[in-house]
Design an enzyme around this catalytic site. Sequence first.
Site, mmCIF file in Angstrom:
data_model
loop_
_atom_site.group_PDB
_atom_site.id
_atom_site.type_symbol
_atom_site.label_atom_id
_atom_site.label_comp_id
_atom_site.label_asym_id
_atom_site.label_seq_id
_atom_site.Cartn_x
_atom_site.Cartn_y
_atom_site.Cartn_z
ATOM 1 N N HIS A 262 0.832 -1.199 0.000
ATOM 2 C CA HIS A 262 0.000 0.000 0.000
ATOM 3 C C HIS A 262 0.873 1.257 0.000
ATOM 4 O O HIS A 262 2.054 1.209 0.329
ATOM 5 C CB HIS A 262 -0.918 0.023 1.235
ATOM 6 C CG HIS A 262 -0.169 0.133 2.522
ATOM 7 N ND1 HIS A 262 0.342 -0.968 3.185
ATOM 8 C CD2 HIS A 262 0.180 1.217 3.272
ATOM 9 C CE1 HIS A 262 0.963 -0.567 4.277
ATOM 10 N NE2 HIS A 262 0.889 0.744 4.351
ATOM 11 N N HIS B 258 5.521 6.237 -2.282
ATOM 12 C CA HIS B 258 6.260 4.979 -2.404
ATOM 13 C C HIS B 258 5.458 3.844 -1.782
ATOM 14 O O HIS B 258 4.575 4.070 -0.958
ATOM 15 C CB HIS B 258 7.625 5.077 -1.727
ATOM 16 C CG HIS B 258 7.534 5.095 -0.234
ATOM 17 N ND1 HIS B 258 7.172 6.219 0.495
ATOM 18 C CD2 HIS B 258 7.716 4.106 0.682
ATOM 19 C CE1 HIS B 258 7.152 5.927 1.772
ATOM 20 N NE2 HIS B 258 7.472 4.648 1.930
#
Length: 186
Positions: free
Chosen positions: A40, A125
């Site tokens: 995630h 990221h």
Amino acid sequence: MRTFISIDIVNPVIKQKVLEFQEKFSSINTVKFIDPAQLHFTIKFLGEIDSFLINDVILQLKRIKFRKFTVKLSSIGSFPNDQYISIIWAGVDSNSVNILQSLSKKINEQLFNLFPSDTRKFTAHVTLARIKSKKLNSEIVNILHKNSQLFFGQNIVNNFSFKSSELTPHGPVYSTLYDFTLNESD
């Protein structure tokens, strides 16, 4: 309760490519991989909150209007740098960065009365692995450099989530407290 706002990676192609990338580290026992089912983007880490705040957070985040979008996972990197690696991550293209930063800004604005704005700049990221030993490992650095432009694929983002995280000896266990559906248009 430890909480955060996130966007899950749901594309099975990306998850498979992450597994293939993780295989490149199979001989290095200091690398602890993230389960591809838990991949995630953390949009905002809220930290420990009292359970009575859950409904307030949900009510605030329900007000966000944001269009569905696609992110491209298209690079590999590390935090904080090659000399002292603690995190290996997948990055995104510049268009995806702009969209994720915009969503992050809206979330911060909506939660301003409940939580302080993030002091660190949002860095788009997806964490792929954590490094147990922080001393320089040239094998890890070489793998990262050889794969720095690795393209994992595209992930369609239809929602973002308010999640809790329970830390266990086997790693974190995430539970979704609420999913916020994104709109077809702004």
